[in-house]
Design a protein around this motif. Structure first.
Motif, mmCIF file in Angstrom:
data_model
loop_
_atom_site.group_PDB
_atom_site.id
_atom_site.type_symbol
_atom_site.label_atom_id
_atom_site.label_comp_id
_atom_site.label_asym_id
_atom_site.label_seq_id
_atom_site.Cartn_x
_atom_site.Cartn_y
_atom_site.Cartn_z
ATOM 1 N N UNK A 56 13.195 1.351 2.054
ATOM 2 C CA UNK A 56 13.406 0.648 3.499
ATOM 3 C C UNK A 56 12.592 -0.644 3.268
ATOM 4 N N UNK A 57 11.592 -0.905 2.372
ATOM 5 C CA UNK A 57 10.869 -2.329 2.085
ATOM 6 C C UNK A 57 11.969 -3.107 1.391
ATOM 7 N N UNK A 58 12.864 -2.679 0.684
ATOM 8 C CA UNK A 58 13.804 -3.349 -0.078
ATOM 9 C C UNK A 58 14.673 -4.003 0.926
ATOM 10 N N UNK A 59 15.190 -3.287 1.764
ATOM 11 C CA UNK A 59 16.060 -3.703 2.717
ATOM 12 C C UNK A 59 15.617 -4.732 3.742
ATOM 13 N N UNK A 60 14.305 -4.467 4.002
ATOM 14 C CA UNK A 60 13.500 -5.494 4.856
ATOM 15 C C UNK A 60 13.228 -6.762 4.208
ATOM 16 N N UNK A 107 -3.791 -3.898 5.952
ATOM 17 C CA UNK A 107 -3.742 -3.629 4.450
ATOM 18 C C UNK A 107 -4.680 -2.644 4.234
ATOM 19 N N UNK A 108 -5.912 -2.675 4.690
ATOM 20 C CA UNK A 108 -6.898 -1.929 4.680
ATOM 21 C C UNK A 108 -6.723 -0.501 5.516
ATOM 22 N N UNK A 109 -5.944 -0.529 6.689
ATOM 23 C CA UNK A 109 -5.609 0.629 7.355
ATOM 24 C C UNK A 109 -4.831 1.698 6.522
ATOM 25 N N UNK A 110 -4.013 0.827 5.524
ATOM 26 C CA UNK A 110 -2.655 1.609 5.037
ATOM 27 C C UNK A 110 -3.455 2.102 3.634
ATOM 28 N N UNK A 111 -4.412 1.369 3.143
ATOM 29 C CA UNK A 111 -5.024 1.827 1.987
ATOM 30 C C UNK A 111 -5.911 3.190 2.460
ATOM 31 N N UNK A 139 0.860 -1.226 -0.114
ATOM 32 C CA UNK A 139 0.051 0.043 -0.074
ATOM 33 C C UNK A 139 0.829 1.155 0.035
ATOM 34 N N UNK A 140 1.845 1.255 0.936
ATOM 35 C CA UNK A 140 2.729 2.512 0.832
ATOM 36 C C UNK A 140 3.774 2.685 -0.169
ATOM 37 N N UNK A 141 3.936 1.523 -1.144
ATOM 38 C CA UNK A 141 4.725 1.827 -2.269
ATOM 39 C C UNK A 141 4.075 3.084 -3.313
ATOM 40 N N UNK A 142 2.973 3.305 -3.018
ATOM 41 C CA UNK A 142 2.540 4.407 -3.829
ATOM 42 C C UNK A 142 1.649 4.011 -5.101
ATOM 43 N N UNK A 143 1.564 2.720 -5.060
ATOM 44 C CA UNK A 143 0.783 2.270 -6.226
ATOM 45 C C UNK A 143 -0.981 2.804 -6.111
ATOM 46 N N UNK A 144 -1.423 2.853 -5.169
ATOM 47 C CA UNK A 144 -2.849 3.175 -4.753
ATOM 48 C C UNK A 144 -3.043 4.798 -5.224
#
Length: 461
Positions: A411-415, A379-383, A251-256
């Protein structure tokens, strides 16, 4: 999931134009618009907590049948919006549809993950995302002015996915119940074997029954797994953190932000026909989701997930550069447009489809419903946060808005590199065993480090 995608994509110009007829200020109009986008996610947040209870109480298939009522009610309210206070009916209809989608987005991966052969689990799981992007694409096409996206037909556009709920109701009557649910939860061995034969054809179910028996014994040795225990027990803490992080990264990738406001982004990029460019994004979206269905079982979940995040990071940087320099170089509009298409392509390669089914893979039958419930809520909270806040952040940051997503993607890539395991071709028991081995290794490493520190302290003394 088709209905979920259609509901995501259906927020477009006719609704915005209808809201603009209200006698309110610009800030209130932005609030109504953001609320009509994000209320869908609030419904999903609320209902996602009940996924485990509903799925266990009614069974997977009966639960999916029952929740279609919510979809029909929600879409009926939106379809009748022109005959009442339209903004209220639209917001209420989307909230109820969100309740439906929150339940479905948990029940469907749970069901598909339980009925899929191990070798096809990823490919069948990716079909969720294919259904979503197909729904988005259809809503974009039907939203064109000469089809349903006009002043007369927009209520039909908003309420049309109710027809998909009716179709799903009758098709689900043909689907067998999950053999894992029948065997592990209800103890119905013969019914589980019959369900397996319906799913697999004329084959020997012994191997899968043996695997289910191991899961059943493991589940019987534990107390009922609650959401609280997922975080308090060391056995589940690492997999639930992984499950939540893949949902957050999706969700926080920016796709939405692109799905919700792609037309506005194309306008800023100087595209003459932004609506058709947005439909082009939907077409690319669908094509690369189909490609992902074939890639996920060949390449693996982890590598596709990381590759997709890296590609999205590069695209977000390029998009920012293009938007910032648009006033200086006219050709930068093409850079921005290509960056948007690449962003969507890399999303559909991994970060789009994988979070929907990997949660069901990370947990055995006992903790799976609770894990899917909390992951769905996350997921829905981030949405909701993206839908509610992005317009305000975009107004504040202007062309630099996607630098925020670029930092998050890093940050997501490193995780993912250090924490996300590969689940390709592994049974649920093998995945659980891999987490146990990592936990034991971490404990041994911690003990060894402590003993070494004590030894050094003794020598100094």
């Amino acid at each position: 999931f088709f209905q979920y995608g259609y509901s995501l994509g259906v927020i477009n110009a006719p609704q915005r134009a209808n809201l603009e007829e209200l006698d309110v200020g610009k800030s209130t109009l932005t609030l109504y618009w953001s609320l009509s986008v994000s209320i869908f996610a609030i419904g999903g947040m609320i209902s996602s907590f009940t996924v485990g209870w509903v799925g266990d109480k009614l069974g997977r298939v009966k639960a999916m049948l029952a929740v279609n009522v919510l979809s029909i009610i929600g879409n009926l309210l939106m379809g009748l919006a022109k005959f009442g206070p339209s903004h209220i009916l639209i917001i209420a209809g989307r909230a109820i549809t969100g309740l439906y989608c929150g339940l479905s987005s948990g029940l469907v991966p749970m069901y598909v993950g339980e009925i899929s052969p191990t070798a096809l689990r990823g490919a069948l799981g990716t079909l969720h995302q294919l259904a979503i992007v197909t729904g988005i694409l259809l809503s974009q096409v039907l939203g064109l002015d000469f089809l349903l996206g006009n002043d007369d037909m927009w209520p039909l556009l908003l309420g049309l996915s109710g027809a998909a709920a009716l179709l799903q109701f009758f098709l689900l009557l043909l689907c067998p119940e999950s053999p894992r649910y029948l065997y592990i939860k209800l103890g119905k061995v013969e019914e589980a074997k019959k369900s397996l034969k319906r799913l697999r054809g004329d084959c020997d179910p012994t191997k899968e029954i043996t695997e289910m028996e191991k899961e059943k014994q493991e589940a019987a040795s534990e107390k009922k797994v609650s959401i609280r225990k997922l975080f308090s027990s060391s056995s589940y803490r690492q997999p639930i953190i992984v499950a939540l992080m893949v949902q957050i990264s999706q969700q926080f990738s920016g796709i939405n932000a692109i799905f919700y406001y792609s037309t506005n982004i194309f306008v800023r990029a100087g595209v003459d026909q932004p609506v058709y460019a947005t439909i082009g994004v939907g077409v690319v979206n669908t094509i690369f989701t189909i490609i992902s269905v074939f890639l996920v079982e060949r390449t693996g979940r982890r590598s596709l997930f990381i590759a997709g995040l890296i590609g999205m990071l590069a695209s977000a940087v390029a998009m920012t550069v293009g938007l910032v320099l648009l006033g200086t170089f006219a050709w930068m509009s093409y850079v921005s447009m290509v960056a948007i298409f690449l962003f969507v392509i890399f999303f559909e390669v991994g970060p789009g489809p994988i979070p929907w089914f990997i949660v069901a893979e990370l947990f055995s039958q006992g903790p799976r419903p609770a894990a899917i419930a909390i992951a769905g809520f996350c997921n829905w909270t981030c949405n909701f946060i993206i839908g509610m806040c992005f317009q305000y952040i975009a107004d504040l940051c202007g062309p630099y808005v996607f630098t925020i997503f670029a930092v998050l993607l890093l940050g997501f890539i490193l995780f993912a590199h250090f924490k996300v395991p590969e689940t390709k071709g592994k049974s649920f028991e093998e995945i659980s065993a891999a987490f146990r081995r990592k936990r034991r290794s971490a404990i041994k490493g911690h003990k060894a480090a402590t003993e070494l520190e004590d030894l050094r302290g003794s020598e100094e003394a």
